[in-house]
Scaffold this motif. Structure first.
Motif, short mmCIF file in Angstrom:
data_model
loop_
_atom_site.label_atom_id
_atom_site.label_comp_id
_atom_site.label_asym_id
_atom_site.label_seq_id
_atom_site.Cartn_x
_atom_site.Cartn_y
_atom_site.Cartn_z
N GLN A 782 0.83 -1.20 0.00
CA GLN A 782 0.00 0.00 0.00
C GLN A 782 0.87 1.25 0.00
O GLN A 782 0.62 2.21 -0.74
N GLU A 785 2.40 1.60 -3.50
CA GLU A 785 1.44 2.00 -4.54
C GLU A 785 0.99 3.44 -4.37
O GLU A 785 0.77 4.14 -5.35
N THR A 786 0.86 3.87 -3.13
CA THR A 786 0.50 5.26 -2.88
C THR A 786 1.61 6.17 -3.37
O THR A 786 1.36 7.23 -3.96
N SER A 787 2.85 5.74 -3.15
CA SER A 787 3.98 6.52 -3.64
C SER A 787 3.97 6.58 -5.16
O SER A 787 4.20 7.63 -5.76
N ALA A 789 1.34 6.32 -7.01
CA ALA A 789 0.19 7.13 -7.41
C ALA A 789 0.54 8.61 -7.42
O ALA A 789 0.05 9.38 -8.24
N PRO A 802 -5.47 4.49 -6.66
CA PRO A 802 -5.20 5.81 -6.06
C PRO A 802 -6.15 6.09 -4.90
O PRO A 802 -7.20 5.45 -4.74
N ILE A 804 -5.89 5.81 -1.56
CA ILE A 804 -5.97 5.04 -0.33
C ILE A 804 -5.47 5.91 0.82
O ILE A 804 -4.35 6.42 0.77
N MET A 806 -3.71 7.14 4.04
CA MET A 806 -2.49 6.67 4.71
C MET A 806 -2.67 6.74 6.22
O MET A 806 -1.82 7.25 6.95
#
Length: 848
Positions: A782, A785-787, A789, A802, A804, A806
């Motif tokens: 997670q 993937e956020t990074s 995004a 995209p 999510i 944190m």
């Protein structure tokens, strides 16, 4: 005069002691006089002194003949070389041979020296080297281009049964071949017996005298390097330190070599007194339980069997009967309750024992261990020396599967054609008669009512256990070849002919890999389905019990992240398992050792998550948990979409009952991945799988083997090395070089490292469950993937999620680690096919 006499009397005991020591040394190193003793410096214009011996030029031919000398050149080097024997070489442009006169039949050392002279006028580094004797292949297509050392020394033990011995050198692939030095030396017949004990299944092995051996390891435990100057048979004994699994587990012991008491059955020809005068004894590994084992790990070729000799000599006890211990080879007990005092009747008296074994289970290593016998209530164990020798295979080869006949040029074969044709004609009528009778028998049996094949014990494997018999009546399938066993719920029963057709008669070009159970081939069924076919090897350590376990375990398990078993075959004493085909093979192949493209950090996380899901299902998906017991990167397979699936359940065990904390069982698994607590206490839990998975995580991060003896001592074991770097906050310094410079979220890498560190805790109680491990890995993904995004807003791939939040989450909050698809009543994992879709649970956790 009286003063002189008094002085003489005072020194007399010391003089006698010195004379006694000299006498003992002379007895220990009394020169064995070989009947045949050829020491040849190939291509040299003069004698060469090397290791206290004199090697004569091959141009001086008195008792041996060099055939093909006209097609060879002699080369010498003026530059620095590793040893004097490598200063010259004989280079062959075509097949050539040395033919030696043998005065005394029996075992001989054949030692070969190779070094590609840089100024020889030929590119010897790319030359291919093939060496055969009259009956055996010693080297096949060797080249220094793929070798990690500048020179090569090979030692073989060959039983010569005629008055000549021929060594033939064959150039391959239109290149030259060469040799720098040759030894052909007689050895005592007692050195290698005809019989030794096979460890699994335990039985005597007869016929060693008909086979050739190659020395792969010869160790002086706890002692210095010994050269031919220290050994009556010209052997080299190296120190054992770099092969120790845990360095602190052993301490060196040394006594005066003159104190060794040889017997009639053990002389200095078995091993020099310097071997028996040193030992590795149990040290202090800094663990509460002192009943641990001292273990050595050796990389070997898994396609061969090995002759293993253990040397013992009690040089640590002060009194008799003060040392009782066990010795192990791989996961088998080699010697139980070894009491050297009872066997030898004295201290400092040598003893040795011979065994035959394969490599360890589904691995390319052999492990040797000594440890205390807990029943004797005595803490202590020693090992003085160790020899491991490769045994020639069915093709009479020590390097591959090609026989001597397959390597000889056609001209060399012509002389044998008459004999072969005569023998063929002589047996043709007999073979025809047998074939006719066999056909009649088949026709007769085909007319009888077909009965369902019962599951029979496999006598070929010598296993006393029998499989559960199938009592249901077999029915032909629509193809007319498949026998249905639906009521037994063990999967499809294949006929052996179906397997032969699917694999093109086990075509080696379809070989996918080799493991502890046997070879794995790619196959195609009649309906076009691609499968993986695992064929049991009769010499494998794994046998009928593992065959049965694999079938019974996988027939009950269905999960997206477990490799599916399609069926099996037990016809003709074969043990064959048929699985779904995994197009991208084992995870290890994508980490190191191949030319496959490197995996991205995100791919590695998704693969680890998939494997963790499979293991989490094993641990929690049924009424009683299942412990895999052999988690490693070769047992994590990838399909065409890089979805990870856990494979190979031959060693799996049902977990402890609700009122138990562990399962007591013999230690099995692969070194480098073994839970140290399980190894010490023989108590298996789900946390043993967690430890092994922690090693996998470090392997995925660093892209290197779990054990690599070629590295510096502190880096050999990846778990120890990576943990030390993790605790220093320097884990990013040892990651796979292909990841360096790539965009990797620092928080994701940190979470991954922390998760691996928790998995590798010394004690199981300090390790997380697989559910917790899974949660942490999903959280690391997670973060990654956020990074991504944020850095790649236009990426619309299915794995891109995209938005999510944190929100900091407790990594050990079990309510957030509830994963769908682990109920025993489900047949498969109902999660979405997109790996990252699991994060919906992190945003909105829910119970099952």
């Amino acid at each position: 005069m009286e003063m002189v006499e008094m002085e003489t009397m005072r020194w007399l005991p010391l003089i006698l002691s010195v004379l006694l020591v000299l006498f003992n040394l002379h007895g220990s190193f009394a020169a064995f006089s070989p009947a045949d003793n050829y020491l040849i410096a190939c291509g040299s214009p003069q004698n060469v002194s090397f290791q206290g011996r004199t090697f004569a030029p091959d141009s001086v031919q008195s008792s041996f003949v060099l055939k093909g000398q006209g097609n060879s050149v002699a080369a010498t080097s003026s530059s620095s070389v590793p040893s004097p024997i490598y200063q010259s070489a004989r280079i062959f442009a075509s097949t050539a041979s040395y033919k030696f006169k043998i005065q005394q039949e029996g075992r001989h050392w054949v030692r070969l020296y190779f070094y590609p002279l840089p100024d020889s006028g030929h590119n010897l580094a790319s030359a291919t080297i093939t060496v055969i004797t009259d009956d055996f292949v010693l080297l096949n297509n060797f080249s220094f281009e793929s070798y990690n050392s500048s020179y090569l020394f090979k030692e073989y033990s060959i039983n010569v049964t005629s008055d000549t011995l021929t060594l033939t050198f064959i150039p391959m692939n239109n290149s030259a071949t060469f040799v720098n030095g040759i030894e052909v030396v007689s050895v005592p017949d007692v050195l290698i017996p005809d019989q030794a004990l096979v460890l699994f299944p335990s039985s005597p092995f007869n016929g060693l005298s008909d086979l050739s051996l190659e020395t792969v390891f010869r160790l002086n435990m706890g002692g210095p390097l010994l050269t031919p100057q220290n050994d009556t048979l010209g052997r080299i004994w190296e120190n054992d330190m770099k092969y120790l699994h845990v360095n602190s587990s052993a301490v060196n012991v040394l006594v005066n070599p003159s104190t060794i008491r040889y017997t009639m059955s053990v002389t200095s020809e078995i091993a020099p007194n310097w071997v028996y005068a040193t030992a590795e004894s149990m040290g202090d590994p800094n663990v509460p339980n002192q009943n641990f084992n001292v273990t050595w790990v050796f990389p070997v070729d898994p396609n061969f069997m090995y002759f293993i000799r253990l040397h013992f000599c009690d040089i640590v006890s002060r009194t008799l009967y003060d040392l009782v211990f066990n010795a192990y080879i791989n996961s088998d007990t080699a010697i139980s309750s070894l009491d050297l005092s009872t066997l030898t009747g004295n201290l400092a008296t040598p003893y040795y024992k011979d065994f035959i074994s394969n490599s360890s289970i589904d691995s390319d290593t052999i492990t040797v261990s000594v440890g205390p016998d807990t029943m004797a209530d005595i803490t202590g164990a020693i090992l003085n020396g160790l020899e491991i020798m490769k045994i020639s295979n069915d093709a009479r080869s020590l390097d591959g599967l090609i026989s001597v006949e397959g390597l000889l040029p056609k001209s060399s074969k012509n002389s044998k054609i008459g004999i072969i044709v005569g023998a063929a004609l002589g047996t043709l009528a007999t073979v025809g008669l047998i074939a006719f009778c066999y056909c009649c028998l088949i026709v007769h049996r085909s007319k009888t009512t077909h009965q369902g094949p019962s599951w029979l014990p496999l006598p070929l494997y010598g296993n006393s256990q029998t499989m559960t018999k199938v009592s249901t009546t077999s029915q032909k399938s629509g193809t007319g070849s498949c026998i249905s066993l639906a009521s037994s719920n063990l999967g499809r029963l294949f006929m052996f002919q179906e397997i032969m057709d699917a694999t093109n008669r086990f075509d080696e070009s379809l070989l996918l890999g080799v493991g502890g159970f046997g070879k794995v081939y790619k196959g195609t069924l009649e309906d076009g389905t691609e499968v993986a076919v695992k064929r049991g090897n009769p010499r494998s350590e794994q046998g009928l019990a593992e065959f049965r376990t694999e079938i019974e375990m996988l027939s009950k398990l269905r999960h997206r992240h477990l490799v599916s078993l399609i069926g099996y075959c037990d016809e003709r004493s074969e043990m064959i398992l048929v699985y779904e085909y995994m197009a991208n093979g084992p995870l290890r192949s994508h980490l190191y050792g191949t030319e496959l493209p490197s995996l991205s950090w995100k791919q590695r996380l998704e693969i680890c998550i998939g494997a963790a899901r499979g293991l989490h299902y094993l641990h929690t998906g049924s009424a009683q948990s299942i412990i895999h017991r052999d988690v490693k990167t070769t047992n994590i397979l990838l399909d065409e979409n890089f979805v990870a699936k856990v494979a190979d359940f031959g060693l799996s065990k049902t977990g402890p009952a609700l009122d138990q904390t562990h399962v007591s069982t013999a230690v099995k698994g692969s070194f480098g991945y073994l839970d140290p607590e399980y190894f010490r206490r023989q108590q298996l839990t789900e946390k043993s799988d967690v430890y092994s998975f922690g090693v996998v995580l470090m392997e995925v991060l660093c892209s290197r083997p779990a054990l690599d003896p070629a590295l510096p001592r502190e880096q050999v074991n990846i778990a120890e090395w990576a943990m030390s770097q993790q605790k220093k906050g320097m884990l990013d310094h040892i990651i796979d070089p292909t990841l360096v410079g790539k965009v990797i979220n620092a928080a994701s890498l940190k979470k991954f490292g922390e998760t691996a560190e928790k998995c590798l805790a010394e004690y199981g109680v300090d390790r997380p469950s697989m559910g917790d491990v899974l949660w942490n890995l999903e959280y690391a993904l997670q973060l990654e993937e956020t990074s991504l995004a944020l850095t790649e807003p236009e990426d619309n791939s299915t794995n891109h999620i995209p938005g999510i939040p944190m929100t900091p989450l407790d990594p050990f909050d079990h309510s957030a680690s509830m994963i769908d698809g682990v109920n025993a009543g489900t047949n498969d994992d109902p999660e979405d096919t997109a790996t990252s879709a699991v994060f919906s649970q992190l945003v909105n956790p829910r119970g099952r």
